[in-house]
Design a protein around this motif. Structure first.
Motif, PDB file in Angstrom:
ATOM      1  N   ASN A 201       0.823  -1.206   0.000  1.00 20.11           N
ATOM      2  CA  ASN A 201       0.000   0.000   0.000  1.00 20.11           C
ATOM      3  C   ASN A 201       0.860   1.261   0.000  1.00 20.11           C
ATOM      4  OD1 ASN A 201      -1.613  -2.266   1.117  1.00 20.11           O
ATOM      5  ND2 ASN A 201      -3.236  -0.727   1.142  1.00 20.11           N
ATOM      6  N   PHE A 202       2.012   1.189   0.623  1.00 24.69           N
ATOM      7  CA  PHE A 202       2.994   2.275   0.556  1.00 24.69           C
ATOM      8  C   PHE A 202       4.363   1.715   0.915  1.00 24.69           C
ATOM      9  CE2 PHE A 202       1.115   2.428   4.823  1.00 24.69           C
ATOM     10  CZ  PHE A 202       2.241   2.418   5.647  1.00 24.69           C
ATOM     11  N   ILE A 203       5.408   2.465   0.575  1.00 25.27           N
ATOM     12  CA  ILE A 203       6.787   2.045   0.838  1.00 25.27           C
ATOM     13  C   ILE A 203       7.500   3.167   1.585  1.00 25.27           C
ATOM     14  CG2 ILE A 203       8.981   1.319  -0.156  1.00 25.27           C
ATOM     15  CD1 ILE A 203       7.440   0.240  -2.559  1.00 25.27           C
ATOM     16  N   VAL A 204       8.047   2.839   2.741  1.00 25.96           N
ATOM     17  CA  VAL A 204       8.746   3.807   3.572  1.00 25.96           C
ATOM     18  C   VAL A 204      10.232   3.810   3.224  1.00 25.96           C
ATOM     19  CG1 VAL A 204       9.286   4.500   5.939  1.00 25.96           C
ATOM     20  CG2 VAL A 204       7.094   3.389   5.435  1.00 25.96           C
ATOM     21  N   LEU A 205      10.736   4.973   2.840  1.00 25.92           N
ATOM     22  CA  LEU A 205      12.167   5.177   2.620  1.00 25.92           C
ATOM     23  C   LEU A 205      12.602   6.164   3.693  1.00 25.92           C
ATOM     24  CD1 LEU A 205      11.934   5.781  -1.253  1.00 25.92           C
ATOM     25  CD2 LEU A 205      12.143   3.589  -0.081  1.00 25.92           C
ATOM     26  N   LEU A 206      13.051   5.657   4.837  1.00 23.45           N
ATOM     27  CA  LEU A 206      13.218   6.486   6.026  1.00 23.45           C
ATOM     28  C   LEU A 206      14.121   7.694   5.788  1.00 23.45           C
ATOM     29  CD1 LEU A 206      12.354   6.661   8.991  1.00 23.45           C
ATOM     30  CD2 LEU A 206      14.410   5.384   9.599  1.00 23.45           C
ATOM     31  N   ASP A 207      15.115   7.575   4.945  1.00 22.91           N
ATOM     32  CA  ASP A 207      16.038   8.680   4.703  1.00 22.91           C
ATOM     33  C   ASP A 207      15.643   9.555   3.518  1.00 22.91           C
ATOM     34  OD1 ASP A 207      16.476   6.721   2.826  1.00 22.91           O
ATOM     35  OD2 ASP A 207      18.658   6.656   3.054  1.00 22.91           O
ATOM     36  N   ILE A 244      10.295  13.893   1.932  1.00 18.54           N
ATOM     37  CA  ILE A 244      10.212  14.489   3.260  1.00 18.54           C
ATOM     38  C   ILE A 244      11.631  14.756   3.756  1.00 18.54           C
ATOM     39  CG2 ILE A 244       9.345  14.205   5.618  1.00 18.54           C
ATOM     40  CD1 ILE A 244       7.252  12.285   4.529  1.00 18.54           C
ATOM     41  N   ASP A 245      11.851  15.948   4.286  1.00 17.15           N
ATOM     42  CA  ASP A 245      13.206  16.412   4.591  1.00 17.15           C
ATOM     43  C   ASP A 245      13.917  15.633   5.686  1.00 17.15           C
ATOM     44  OD1 ASP A 245      13.048  18.339   2.642  1.00 17.15           O
ATOM     45  OD2 ASP A 245      12.317  19.899   3.992  1.00 17.15           O
ATOM     46  N   GLN A 248      12.566  11.921  11.119  1.00 14.67           N
ATOM     47  CA  GLN A 248      11.503  11.917  12.127  1.00 14.67           C
ATOM     48  C   GLN A 248      10.143  12.116  11.493  1.00 14.67           C
ATOM     49  OE1 GLN A 248      14.450  13.994  15.284  1.00 14.67           O
ATOM     50  NE2 GLN A 248      12.389  14.736  15.318  1.00 14.67           N
ATOM     51  N   SER A 249      10.056  13.015  10.531  1.00 13.65           N
ATOM     52  CA  SER A 249       8.778  13.278   9.860  1.00 13.65           C
ATOM     53  C   SER A 249       8.327  12.090   9.029  1.00 13.65           C
ATOM     54  CB  SER A 249       8.894  14.527   8.983  1.00 13.65           C
ATOM     55  OG  SER A 249       9.141  15.669   9.771  1.00 13.65           O
ATOM     56  N   VAL A 250       9.290  11.383   8.411  1.00 12.72           N
ATOM     57  CA  VAL A 250       8.946  10.166   7.672  1.00 12.72           C
ATOM     58  C   VAL A 250       8.374   9.124   8.625  1.00 12.72           C
ATOM     59  CG1 VAL A 250       9.830   8.267   6.254  1.00 12.72           C
ATOM     60  CG2 VAL A 250      10.721  10.583   5.932  1.00 12.72           C
ATOM     61  N   LEU A 251       9.028   8.963   9.773  1.00 15.19           N
ATOM     62  CA  LEU A 251       8.565   7.995  10.771  1.00 15.19           C
ATOM     63  C   LEU A 251       7.160   8.338  11.254  1.00 15.19           C
ATOM     64  CD1 LEU A 251       9.569   5.488  12.389  1.00 15.19           C
ATOM     65  CD2 LEU A 251      10.248   7.083  14.198  1.00 15.19           C
TER      66      LEU A 251
END
Length: 290
Positions: A201-207, A244-245, A248-251
């Motif tokens: 459904n979505f993919i998190v790229l933390l950095d 996202i810069d 923390q905001s990605v998390l």
């Protein structure tokens, strides 16, 4: 007396400790991988940190573990790093020796995979294959879109409570810590050519940010309409990178997406009669008068 306006909550600071624990695990995993040449243990450090993040945040209502999904036919999924289930509905069938668990598919909301780095472009393809197989081979009854849950059961109302075809959609996600070796275009090409029911459904790229599905027409008109459930969208859609810069905001954002899914979904307790029918032989020859 002068009344001062309410202060704005610096929400990023409240996730700073969570992020630091994940990044500490990432740095330790790097040492384990290079100094000990133990790739499996290095991956486990990061997986445990992300799993603990969800477990701490979602306790006590939700149960978070790694393990396998099991349906009423006793079919078992591959092992997933994170499974989130309804804690009040006895989601665990069995605890394995390595502390992973067998979890009832009926009472599960979502599952995900955690990777310390994007080391192989086939990671997404392999996970998507498992998503497609899990949806095809594991069985659970749909909960009607007009169903309202009560303490012990529930009832149907006239109007649907969701735009989705059911109230128990399955959500899946991929979570990467380090994507320096990742070509976003490779991910985009795969996502855009693959059926939405077979991809996360979505993919998190933390950095970097989050890969999400959006409405194409709205996007071309300068607006954003996010499709949290791309497989149920009838309009034309496309995959984009929400850049996202800071980490923390990605998390925070990916956590909010998970919360939105949990808050709007309903799952069922396992129907133990269905499970026992497939465990035991109830043919008449096995019953004897005494």
């Amino acid at each position: 007396m002068e009344l001062k306006p309410f202060k704005k909550l610096p929400i990023e600071k409240y996730f700073q400790h969570d992020l630091e624990k994940i990044m500490m695990a990432f740095r330790l995993s790097d040492s384990i991988r290079t100094d000990l040449s133990n790739i499996r243990a290095a991956g486990d450090e990061v997986e445990l940190a992300v799993k603990d993040f969800f477990a701490d945040k979602l306790y006590p209502r939700y149960h978070v573990c790694d393990g396998h999904l099991v349906d009423c036919n006793l079919k078992v999924s591959p092992q997933y790093d994170i499974i989130i289930s309804e804690n009040s509905k006895n989601p665990v069938l069995f605890n394995l020796a390595d502390k992973s668990q067998l979890v009832y598919f009926d009472s599960s909301y979502c599952f995900g995979e955690v990777k310390r780095s994007f080391y192989d472009k086939k990671i997404l393809e392999a996970f998507s294959t498992n998503i497609a197989r899990t949806k095809k081979e594991l069985e659970r009854k749909d909960i009607a879109p007009n169903f309202i849950e009560t303490s012990n059961s529930g009832f149907l109302v006239e109007e649907p409570l969701t735009n989705l075809p059911k109230r128990n959609p399955l959500l899946t996600f991929l979570f990467f810590i380090d994507t320096r070796a990742c070509e976003i275009s490779d991910l985009g090409n795969f996502l855009n050519k693959t059926d939405n029911s077979c991809v996360p459904n979505f993919i998190v790229l933390l950095d970097t940010g989050i890969l999400i599905n959006v409405d194409t027409t709205a996007f071309n008109n300068g607006k954003i309409k996010i499709n949290l459930y791309p497989e149920f969208v009838s309009e034309e859609s496309m995959w984009v990178l929400f850049e996202i810069d800071d980490e923390q905001s990605v998390l925070i954002y990916q956590y909010m997406l998970i919360l939105e899914h949990l808050n709007s979904s309903i799952v069922a307790p396992p129907n133990l009669r269905d499970y026992t029918k497939n465990i035991f032989d109830f043919s008449l020859s096995n019953f004897h008068k005494i």
